[in-house]
Enzyme design. Structure first.
Site: not given
Ligand code: F6P
Length: 499
Positions: A330, A471, A185, A191, A244-245, A361
């Site tokens: 979240e 972060k 987003k 990452e 995002g979620r 189990h």
């Molecule tokens: O670190 C949390 C977050 O901001 C989430 O809410 C989001 O889904 C994820 O990181 C990834 O963010 P982006 O889509 O901006 O890479």
């Protein structure tokens, strides 16, 4: 006053589940609800007519109707960030300009899929989707749930910065046949961008002359993507107001739509739209997300439950618990109200789970006899996903139903080790079939339930400032600027990287 309603709810008589069934022969009539090919059985929760009435009064007092309307009409419900939460606009409900915008962006996505399918951009048969959190969990879960195994494209979703996640994919894939989809987003997530860089390096090493020609970006910040090097014509934007979620309905769903077919994605949206309609139109005592949230709040506030467990009795839904963890924790893992005051109620439960029958189990001992009360959610699908001996699927379903019954009924024994207390609640969600429409409706149900929980708690479910500090600290720790963190953390760093 809201606190009076909570007092009433907390003072409700605590009647056992067995007794609730004995007292009310009609229990299933109002707690067994159907929508979009899904049967939601809330009868094994401690909700009864009196509790539902008390929760409805609370909901009235906290302004649930107005807040639902605000959400569904695109008002700025995300107060702390001053914007709307417009995931429903992606499926056709909301501010008309936002709905039009979402439709236009979906059309762009469809055109790009057609172009890629035609081979005009290259002979792709493999897709690496990079993203994390909401930019990965939804696509990964959907793909696992809906893939049939005979698709044209092989899809790998990689999220972790840990190279052991990406490396095996690069070893397996062929660079020139790989489409790289970068889903972020913000297009700033460390990452995702490091993984993307490594895929481009790998493509170059493998002799691809123009790696950026094999990249598609999914983002709410196209400028960032352009600056990073993505060709403007390969960027599928989505609105900043889609969290995002909550983003798998937007262009974040592109890789799944490409891998499984655009019709599958369209059906997913249609299924979610049907649940949106139900959420908007049904009275609270028949409204499935609302009733589920009443049960959630009952267990969190009255019975002090700190967790909720979700078990899918279907391997295809093996990632659902992970997806719901982000959605609910979240969203509702907050300690202040929407006005910034300390929250006096318990926030989101810790959502955890796995698949049945495996979990039976491993962790069900605690559910049956442990000292924690854990509301359980069972999911199962009537139509089997396999063509083996029906004994497999029959056994799966019977185990699922039996666990709910056993948790509720318990079994008395004079030997305390062998005594099952019973009266342990569960919800069973039974899908006729696992396909895009029913899955879309199911996920929208979870989103709305999360929202109603937030309204009852009076918190903002649409921000996530809690993830920022870690972060920032990672950056601080990486910087060689003489600023040091605490002694313990510095020692860990020294051991890993040397002085
Ligand atoms: O670190 C949390 C977050 O901001 C989430 O809410 C989001 O889904 C994820 O990181 C990834 O963010 P982006 O889509 O901006 O890479």
């Amino acid at each position: 006053m809201t606190s009076d309603h909570w007092r009433t709810i907390k003072a409700l008589p605590q009647v056992s589940l067995n007794q609730l069934f004995e007292e009310d022969a009609d229990r299933l009539k109002y707690l067994g609800l159907e929508q979009s090919g899904i049967y939601f059985d809330l009868s094994k929760t401690h909700l009864n007519r009196q509790a539902i009435q008390a929760f409805q009064e609370l909901a009235g007092d906290v302004g649930l109707s107005g807040k639902m309307n605000a959400l569904l009409s695109g008002e700025p419900v995300n107060i702390s960030e001053g914007r709307a939460a417009e995931h429903c606009a992606e499926r056709g409900t909301g501010d008309s300009a936002s709905v039009d915008n979402a439709r236009a962006l979906h059309r762009r996505m469809k055109s790009l899929i057609e172009i890629i399918d035609s081979g005009a951009l290259g002979e792709f048969t493999q897709i690496i989707h990079l993203g994390i959190g909401g930019s990965a969990l939804g696509p990964k879960m959907l793909h696992q749930a809906l893939k049939l195994g005979d698709e044209k494209y092989e899809l790998a979703v990689v999220s972790n910065i840990d190279g052991t996640a990406l490396e095996p994919v690069l070893e397996r894939f062929t660079a020139e046949k790989t489409l790289l989809v970068i889903a972020s987003k913000t297009f700033t997530t460390a990452e995702t961008l490091l993984n993307a860089q490594s895929v481009l390096d790998w493509m170059r090493e493998q002799g691809v002359v123009d790696p950026l020609g094999q990249v598609v970006a999914l983002t709410a910040d196209p400028e960032q993507a352009v600056q990073w090097g993505v060709d403007e014509t390969r960027i599928l934007p989505f609105s900043e107001t889609v969290g995002g979620r909550y983003s798998l309905w937007s262009s974040i769903g592109f890789s799944v739509a490409l891998a499984l077919g655009h019709d599958v994605f369209a059906d997913l949206l249609a299924g979610a739209a049907a649940m949106d309609e139900h959420f908007q139109a049904a009275g609270w005592d028949q409204n499935i997300p609302v009733l589920a949230a009443f049960a959630d709040q009952y267990y969190a506030q009255v019975r002090g439950c700190e967790t909720r467990a979700v078990f899918a009795y279907d391997e295809r839904l093996g990632l659902l618990a992970d997806y719901l963890q982000q959605l609910e924790m979240e969203s509702n893992g907050k300690s202040v109200t929407i006005d910034g005051e300390p929250l006096s109620l318990n926030s989101s439960p810790i959502v955890w789970g796995g698949v049945g029958t495996d979990a039976q189990h491993a962790v069900f001992q605690l559910l049956h006899q442990g000292s924690h009360l854990v509301p359980v959610e069972f999911l199962a699908v009537i139509e089997p996903g396999d063509s083996l001996n029906p004994a497999h699927h029959n056994g799966l379903l019977l185990n699922c139903f039996a666990q709910g019954a056993a948790l509720m009924a318990g079994k008395k024994s004079d030997d305390s080790h062998r005594n099952y207390q019973g009266d342990r609640p569960s919800v069973t969600i039974l899908l006729e079939e696992l396909e895009a429409r029913s899955l879309g409706a199911l996920l929208a149900f979870y989103e709305h339930r999360t929202f109603v929980n937030a309204v009852l708690l009076n918190i903002n479910p649409f921000d996530q400032f809690g993830v920022e500090l870690g972060k920032q600290m990672a950056n601080k720790l990486a910087a060689e600027d003489g600023n040091r963190l605490d002694a313990s953390t510095e020692e860990l760093k020294r051991r890993a990287f040397g002085a």
